[in-house]
Design a protein around this motif. Structure first.
Motif, mmCIF file in Angstrom:
data_model
loop_
_atom_site.group_PDB
_atom_site.id
_atom_site.type_symbol
_atom_site.label_atom_id
_atom_site.label_comp_id
_atom_site.label_asym_id
_atom_site.label_seq_id
_atom_site.Cartn_x
_atom_site.Cartn_y
_atom_site.Cartn_z
ATOM 1 N N ASP A 64 -2.935 4.969 7.679
ATOM 2 C CA ASP A 64 -3.169 4.144 7.130
ATOM 3 C C ASP A 64 -3.514 3.592 6.020
ATOM 4 O OD1 ASP A 64 -1.659 2.766 9.601
ATOM 5 O OD2 ASP A 64 -3.905 2.569 10.483
ATOM 6 N N ALA A 65 -4.571 4.817 5.598
ATOM 7 C CA ALA A 65 -5.201 5.027 3.914
ATOM 8 C C ALA A 65 -4.310 4.916 2.972
ATOM 9 C CB ALA A 65 -6.036 5.938 3.963
ATOM 10 N N GLU A 66 -3.372 6.325 3.454
ATOM 11 C CA GLU A 66 -2.735 6.614 2.982
ATOM 12 C C GLU A 66 -1.467 5.784 2.441
ATOM 13 O OE1 GLU A 66 -1.809 11.624 4.044
ATOM 14 O OE2 GLU A 66 -0.947 9.381 5.308
ATOM 15 N N LEU A 67 -1.435 5.550 3.553
ATOM 16 C CA LEU A 67 0.311 4.042 2.861
ATOM 17 C C LEU A 67 -0.654 3.119 1.691
ATOM 18 C CD1 LEU A 67 2.308 4.096 6.304
ATOM 19 C CD2 LEU A 67 2.346 5.158 4.190
ATOM 20 N N LEU A 68 -1.711 2.905 2.340
ATOM 21 C CA LEU A 68 -2.359 1.447 1.776
ATOM 22 C C LEU A 68 -2.709 2.311 -0.140
ATOM 23 C CD1 LEU A 68 -3.287 -1.140 1.601
ATOM 24 C CD2 LEU A 68 -5.589 -0.075 1.998
ATOM 25 N N PHE A 77 -12.923 3.635 -1.463
ATOM 26 C CA PHE A 77 -13.581 4.547 -0.482
ATOM 27 C C PHE A 77 -11.920 4.647 -0.059
ATOM 28 C CE2 PHE A 77 -15.575 0.423 -0.067
ATOM 29 C CZ PHE A 77 -17.038 0.680 -0.814
ATOM 30 N N ASN A 78 -10.796 5.413 -0.925
ATOM 31 C CA ASN A 78 -9.697 6.561 -0.248
ATOM 32 C C ASN A 78 -8.287 5.747 0.464
ATOM 33 O OD1 ASN A 78 -10.244 9.546 -1.425
ATOM 34 N ND2 ASN A 78 -11.647 9.280 -0.113
ATOM 35 N N PHE A 79 -9.123 4.412 0.079
ATOM 36 C CA PHE A 79 -8.292 2.903 0.888
ATOM 37 C C PHE A 79 -8.520 3.107 2.260
ATOM 38 C CE2 PHE A 79 -7.000 3.607 -3.237
ATOM 39 C CZ PHE A 79 -6.183 2.195 -4.182
ATOM 40 N N ILE A 116 -5.602 -5.795 -3.037
ATOM 41 C CA ILE A 116 -5.270 -4.606 -2.511
ATOM 42 C C ILE A 116 -6.340 -5.026 -1.365
ATOM 43 C CG2 ILE A 116 -6.945 -2.714 -2.101
ATOM 44 C CD1 ILE A 116 -6.635 -1.782 -5.704
ATOM 45 N N TYR A 117 -7.052 -5.574 -1.657
ATOM 46 C CA TYR A 117 -7.884 -6.389 0.014
ATOM 47 C C TYR A 117 -7.051 -7.145 0.956
ATOM 48 C CZ TYR A 117 -11.084 -8.772 3.235
ATOM 49 O OH TYR A 117 -11.722 -9.352 4.340
ATOM 50 N N MET A 166 -3.107 -6.772 6.296
ATOM 51 C CA MET A 166 -2.015 -6.530 6.295
ATOM 52 C C MET A 166 -1.977 -5.362 6.935
ATOM 53 S SD MET A 166 1.450 -6.089 5.193
ATOM 54 C CE MET A 166 1.056 -4.355 4.158
ATOM 55 N N VAL A 167 -2.090 -4.638 6.147
ATOM 56 C CA VAL A 167 -2.085 -3.117 7.533
ATOM 57 C C VAL A 167 -2.901 -2.807 8.578
ATOM 58 C CG1 VAL A 167 -3.081 -0.463 6.959
ATOM 59 C CG2 VAL A 167 -1.331 -1.564 5.130
#
Length: 229
Positions: free
Chosen positions: A42-46, A75-77, A109-110, A115-116
């Motif tokens: 999820d972090a990579e996609l965000l 925070f690395n998304f 971003i927030y 959504m994610v």
């Protein structure tokens, strides 16, 4: 609407303009299988989604150069960590000279982290949600990203999908010009009716050629106009 041109004719035109089969093949985008897309975190996609939001209407190279600073600032998304930021902290980041000073895009971003998070709760992960979406209704996924997320309308959502290897066509200026010139659409490109018409045409070309939507989209753009692909 006008009679649909065969994909063979479209391919031949691009073939002649781009130096034959090899010249055209080097321009085709990569599409990943469903299993590989489902492996994204999820972090990579965000992170990639947020980058595409900032790149929209901006110089892509500048955004790329600043992205390591964004990874550190957010925070690395990791969605859960992003969602811990207060409105004041979001505003501070929007004014950080190491980043890009754009409050609404920074706030997105927030919003997109939320959504994610929500999609992870309902589907197991954001990656699975994207991976399992059928390409024959990719405009439906565009609509969901726009509805559920922030600043993901227009080509932002599709460019994000293309960047992670999800099969999608793009409505570039050349491709839109082709559809208009051939009278393949009788509604706006942002309307549900218009997008459904475009999807139906790409689905037909896919049935004819066996190629991905992404390849068809690029080949179409290579054969017309200024090749803004």
């Amino acid at each position: 609407m006008a009679r649909l041109e065969s994909f063979d004719s479209i391919y031949q035109r691009a073939y002649e303009r781009k130096g034959g089969e090899q010249g055209l093949a080097t321009r085709l985008p990569e599409v990943l299988p469903e299993a590989k897309i489902a492996q994204y975190s999820d972090a990579e996609l965000l992170s990639e989604l947020s980058k595409k939001v900032f790149q929209s209407g901006f110089v892509w190279r500048v955004v790329d150069n600043k992205w390591p600073a964004y990874e550190a600032a957010f925070f690395n998304f990791e969605p859960q960590k992003v969602l811990m930021l207060s409105p004041e902290q979001i505003q501070q980041r929007a004014g950080d000279p190491e980043l890009i000073r754009h409050l609404k895009k920074t706030m997105a971003i927030y919003d997109n982290a939320l959504m994610v998070h929500d999609i992870r709760v309902s589907h197991g992960s954001f990656a699975k949600f994207i991976a399992q979406w059928p390409s024959e209704n990719i405009v439906g996924l565009w609509a969901e990203l726009k509805r559920l997320g922030s600043r993901l309308g227009g080509n932002t959502g599709p460019y994000f999908l293309r960047s992670i290897g999800k099969d999608t066509f793009l409505l570039t200026e050349d491709n839109k010009g082709y559809f208009q010139a051939h009278k393949l659409i009788d509604a706006g490109f942002t309307s549900k009716r218009g997008l459904t018409q475009v999807q139906a045409v790409f689905n037909e070309w896919q049935a004819q050629s066996g190629r991905s939507l992404a390849e068809i989209s690029r080949i179409l753009a290579c054969g017309v106009g200024d090749n803004r692909i």
